[in-house]
Design an enzyme around this catalytic site. Structure first.
Site, PDB file in Angstrom:
ATOM      1  N   SER A 134       0.714  -1.247   0.480  1.00 15.12           N
ATOM      2  CA  SER A 134       0.110   0.209  -0.182  1.00 15.12           C
ATOM      3  C   SER A 134       1.070   1.320   0.012  1.00 15.12           C
ATOM      4  CB  SER A 134      -1.078  -0.079   0.786  1.00 15.12           C
ATOM      5  OG  SER A 134      -1.525   1.702   1.518  1.00 15.12           O
ATOM      6  N   TYR A 147      -2.095  -0.089  10.250  1.00 13.70           N
ATOM      7  CA  TYR A 147      -2.000  -0.883   9.360  1.00 13.70           C
ATOM      8  C   TYR A 147      -0.467  -0.671   8.553  1.00 13.70           C
ATOM      9  CZ  TYR A 147      -3.804  -0.884   4.149  1.00 13.70           C
ATOM     10  OH  TYR A 147      -3.267  -1.581   2.739  1.00 13.70           O
TER      11      TYR A 147
END
Length: 275
Positions: A134, A147
């Site tokens: 990501s 995250y």
């Protein structure tokens, strides 16, 4: 044509990657915890698709999925580590249980999949590993620290793995997507810790609000992302890092600029610690 092994293949970006690979004539071992969800995602059951139940937190189930793929197709050429989910909450607000569960899937799930598939790629002296990271694994934000930490870990694993596997003919790519119109921002893929500490309203609050309002409005087209990922996996010399989406490029460029400014400002201090 090649054989793909894709985790988290029942929905989102994983499902788009499977569809794109199949459309080009590749064979795909598509895995998810619920095999029925995979079959529902591909109701026409196209040729070349093998749907297998596998939980990335279980090495035994992953090895069984790999064995099933090898029995069906004889080899595995491309491994896509796509399974994962998001977590919203200020670092202090995230419970120990939530943090450990997140790392079990997003980090240890990748390691389990690699342990199950890399013996085949090493024996073949060929193949490609595509780790879906990501942009938050390169430049994270308040409210997504845990995250981001899992995706920073995927970045580090991928960078080391790139050097370890290159002499064996196996390529490694870590993909850094920005926002794409998948189900990532709804309850299927995003868990939200309660905003339990008012002091973090100013820091993490805007991220909470933006993510809650962003579902279905992300700028990225997942079908286009899947096509690029398959292109890159088919390339002879893919990049180590692949940013996807204008928002991802912007965030990476902003962090690189910040790191350069800080490095220049504090260079004398950094160099003062040597002999």
């Amino acid at each position: 044509m090649s054989v793909w092994f894709v985790t988290g293949a029942s929905r989102g970006l994983g499902a788009e990657i499977v569809r794109e690979a199949l459309s080009r004539g590749h064979e795909v071992v598509a895995t998810a915890r619920d095999v029925e969800a995979i079959l529902k995602a591909y109701p026409d059951q196209p040729d070349g698709l093998l749907a297998v139940s596998a939980d990335v937190t279980s090495q035994e189930r992953l090895r069984a999925a790999v064995d099933a793929g090898l029995a069906a197709f004889g080899r595995i050429d491309v491994v896509v580590n796509n399974a994962g989910y998001g977590l919203v909450g200020a670092v202090e607000e995230v419970s120990d249980e939530a943090a450990r569960d997140l790392f079990d899937v997003n980090v240890f799930g990748v390691l389990n999949t690699l342990r199950a598939t890399l013996p085949t790629l090493r024996a073949q002296r060929s193949g490609c590993v595509v780790n879906i990271g990501s942009v938050a694994g390169f430049a994270t934000a308040p409210g997504t620290g845990l995250y981001g930490a899992t995706k920073f870990a995927v970045e580090g694993i991928s960078e080391a793995l790139h050097g370890e596997l290159a002499p064996l003919g196996v390529r490694v790519v870590v993909v850094e997507p920005g926002g794409f119109r998948t189900d990532f921002l709804n309850g299927a893929s995003l868990r939200v810790e309660p905003a339990s500490i008012p002091d973090y309203d100013a820091g993490a609050g805007p991220t909470r609000a933006a993510l809650a309002a962003g579902d279905g409005r992300q700028p990225g087209d997942p079908a286009k992302a899947a096509a690029v990922i398959v292109d890159v996996a088919e390339a002879g010399e893919p990049p180590l890092r692949l940013q996807l989406g204008a928002d991802a490029v912007e965030r990476v460029e902003a962090k690189l600029d910040l790191v350069r400014r800080e490095l220049d400002r504090w260079r004398p201090t950094a160099l003062s610690t040597g002999f």
